[in-house]
Design a protein around this motif. Structure first.
Motif, short mmCIF file in Angstrom:
data_model
loop_
_atom_site.label_atom_id
_atom_site.label_comp_id
_atom_site.label_asym_id
_atom_site.label_seq_id
_atom_site.Cartn_x
_atom_site.Cartn_y
_atom_site.Cartn_z
N ARG A 423 0.85 -1.18 0.00
CA ARG A 423 -0.10 0.00 -0.17
C ARG A 423 0.78 1.32 -0.12
O ARG A 423 1.81 1.28 0.59
CB ARG A 423 -0.95 -0.02 1.31
N PRO A 424 0.40 2.44 -0.50
CA PRO A 424 1.26 3.69 -0.54
C PRO A 424 1.27 4.26 0.69
O PRO A 424 0.30 4.22 1.64
CB PRO A 424 0.40 4.60 -1.74
N THR A 425 2.32 4.94 1.21
CA THR A 425 2.54 5.66 2.20
C THR A 425 1.92 6.89 2.37
O THR A 425 2.03 7.73 1.41
CB THR A 425 4.13 5.80 2.63
N ARG A 426 1.43 7.31 3.45
CA ARG A 426 0.69 8.76 3.53
C ARG A 426 1.65 9.82 3.79
O ARG A 426 2.59 9.55 4.42
CB ARG A 426 -0.29 8.88 4.76
N PRO A 427 1.76 10.97 2.87
CA PRO A 427 2.81 12.05 2.87
C PRO A 427 2.72 12.52 4.22
O PRO A 427 1.78 12.64 5.11
CB PRO A 427 2.39 12.77 1.86
N ARG A 428 3.99 12.83 4.97
CA ARG A 428 4.25 13.45 6.25
C ARG A 428 4.07 14.93 6.01
O ARG A 428 4.42 15.57 5.04
CB ARG A 428 5.68 13.00 6.56
N ARG A 429 3.44 15.53 7.06
CA ARG A 429 3.42 16.98 7.10
C ARG A 429 4.57 17.67 7.21
O ARG A 429 5.64 17.46 8.12
CB ARG A 429 2.53 17.29 8.34
N ARG A 430 4.78 18.67 6.49
CA ARG A 430 6.07 19.55 6.33
C ARG A 430 5.99 20.77 7.21
O ARG A 430 4.84 21.62 6.83
CB ARG A 430 6.53 19.75 4.90
N GLU A 431 6.78 20.94 8.25
CA GLU A 431 6.53 22.08 9.01
C GLU A 431 8.06 23.01 9.16
O GLU A 431 8.87 22.22 9.12
CB GLU A 431 6.39 21.53 10.28
N LEU A 432 7.59 24.20 9.27
CA LEU A 432 8.95 25.13 9.57
C LEU A 432 8.37 26.01 10.70
O LEU A 432 7.35 26.61 10.80
CB LEU A 432 9.09 26.19 8.23
N ARG A 433 9.16 26.06 11.75
CA ARG A 433 9.19 27.14 12.75
C ARG A 433 10.11 28.12 12.80
O ARG A 433 11.16 28.05 12.59
CB ARG A 433 9.22 26.17 14.03
#
Length: 518
Positions: A423-433
């Motif tokens: 199964r395809p992997t769900r994209p990870r949330r990209r964050e900048l602080r």
């Protein structure tokens, strides 16, 4: 006129501690010596009387009998005569003497009284001083540093040969005053330095632009110290060195830094323009659509309210586009170099708008965490804003590159899935602080992403140029960041982020309310 008797004269001279020989005024033969002379020469009077010049002096041309006789003859006609003579004692020891011949007419006969004193020790000291002076001149001849002694008014009383070279003085030139070589501003500063010269140690060095005697300009670094040597000397000792090459290198570096900053600024403007063009395309397209809709409704004689709604919607979109353009204009207006007091939180806030535009296009979530108290710094705010932009853009590009790799991997995975293999992997949330804080006496900005990061061994050289945290980057933007931060008296560094990714931080010294830091 009554002359004293020879016996009375001898008794008088015998009481003196200075050596005295009496010579016959006509023959110049020795006729008597006082006790001090007999002791110094080691002869009795009886032994001295038959001696000639060759028997009691050094056999050198300048000590020939004729020279002494000439001095005695002049004493008869011209008054007392001083000359140097070398007496040789009974033991053969030479005694360099300062002699004075004086004509004395006595009742029985006229004599020439020769007083002499041993100056061998003094001459030895003089010769030693001459040797030291010669050596010192030779040593100072090759110095790159000039030495001079000044009066408190600035007049040059002594200057070394190296100092003459530095000031462009020919051998026949008199140095004059040290202020003759200064411009008006340098003259005021140098007078202040000389006026506060300490007596125990050299002053702190200062540098001045000077004009040499030959008309050429140079930069000199000068230190000074007050000299007080008993009653003999009360003046100023200065040391000066030509630092024209150093000043030239500094100016070249400043020019290079300005060029780099200029390139960095307008490079970032180009990057912002890409994001802004994308952002502007949406409200401008909406304006066009609303206007076209309003025109069609007018042509179809639709209700006026529908037409007005379309026009007002177009107006709102136009205002949104105008707001974007105004933000860019305000940022560009502040591009000329100007250091000022600022709150570092406001500098971050100025840059945040453009960072969010860039992040939105890359599907990156931006979080801003500002310090609760002001962070006063003395900076060129556009340049420090440039550092924030460069670090943030660098992080966003790294996150975007990782996203592209993830999408590519997902496409491949989907192909495999179609054949029934996973199964395809769900994209990870990209964050900048973006975080501002206070640490000791420094204001700190942290740019933290959860992207791929960089190898541990690359953190130390990340800001040295030709090293980048993103694929295909050349690191010039990060090198520019280091250049700007360092010039403001701060530091910049990179560490692994707490969970995943990269944390780039820089610190700036806090500034007081009325003056720049440092």
């Amino acid at each position: 006129m009554t002359y004293p008797t020879e016996d009375d004269f001898r008794r008088l001279l015998d009481a003196l501690t200075m050596c005295v020989l009496l010579h016959d005024a006509d023959t110049k033969a020795i006729v008597w010596a006082n006790r001090a002379a007999c002791i110094a020469l080691g002869f009795s009077i009886e032994e001295l009387l038959p001696l000639k010049a060759r028997d009691m002096t050094r056999p050198e041309p300048k000590y020939q009998r004729e020279i002494a006789v000439a001095a005695m003859d002049r004493s008869i006609t011209d008054g007392p005569q001083g000359y140097e003579w070398c007496y040789r004692s009974r033991t053969g020891q030479d005694m360099l003497s300062e002699a004075i011949a004086t004509y004395v007419p006595l009742r029985e006969r006229a004599v020439v009284m020769v007083q002499f004193r041993d100056i061998s020790a003094e001459e030895s000291v003089r010769q030693a001083l001459r040797r030291y002076e010669t050596r010192l001149r030779e040593f100072m001849q090759d110095l790159s540093e000039g030495v001079a002694v000044l009066t408190h008014a600035g007049a040059v009383e002594f200057i070394s040969d190296s100092g003459r070279r530095l000031l462009g003085l020919a051998a026949h030139h008199t140095p004059g005053s040290i202020f003759d070589y200064c411009g008006e501003r340098s003259r005021e500063l140098l007078a202040e330095q000389l006026g506060s010269a300490p007596p125990q140690h050299p002053s702190s060095p200062r540098r001045y632009r000077m004009i040499r005697r030959d008309g050429s300009a140079c930069w000199l670094r000068i230190t000074c110290r007050r000299l007080v040597i008993e009653d003999d000397l009360d003046g100023l000792l200065i040391h000066f060195r030509d630092i024209s090459d150093e000043v030239g290198i500094e100016e070249a570096r400043r020019t290079e830094a300005r060029m780099l900053e200029y390139a960095g600024r307008y490079n970032a403007m180009g990057e912002m323009a890409t994001a802004i063009a994308h952002e502007l395309s949406q409200p401008l397209a909406a304006v066009r659509n609303f206007l076209e809709g309003a025109i069609r409704r007018l042509e179809q004689q639709a209700p006026v309210e529908d037409t007005i709604w379309g026009l007002r919607s177009a107006e709102r979109q136009a205002e949104h586009a105008a707001h974007i353009i105004k933000s860019v204009r305000e940022y560009i207006v502040k591009r000329e170099p100007s250091e000022t007091h600022a709150d570092l939180r406001d500098v971050l806030a100025d840059a945040a708008y453009f960072i969010e535009l860039r992040a939105r296009e890359a599907d990156v979530t931006v979080t801003i965490e500002q310090a609760s108290a002001p962070l006063p710094v003395f900076v060129e705010r556009v340049l420090i804003g440039q550092v924030v932009l460069n670090l943030a853009f660098n992080a966003i590009d790294a996150l975007a590159a990782e996203m592209a790799q993830t999408v590519d991997a997902a496409d491949k995975h989907a192909t495999v899935t179609q054949t029934g293999a996973g199964r395809p992997t769900r994209p990870r949330r990209r964050e900048l602080r973006l975080v501002t804080s206070l640490r000791d006496a420094h204001a700190v900005v942290q740019v933290i992403d959860n992207g791929p990061g960089v190898p541990i061994d690359a953190h130390g050289r990340l800001f040295d140029g030709f090293s980048s945290s993103k694929a295909g980057g050349n690191g010039i933007g990060l090198s520019l960041c280091k250049n700007i931060v360092t010039r403001h008296g701060g530091e910049i560094w990179a560490t692994p982020a707490p969970n995943r990714g990269l944390e780039c931080s820089f610190s700036l010294p806090l500034a007081g309310a009325g003056q720049p830091p440092g």
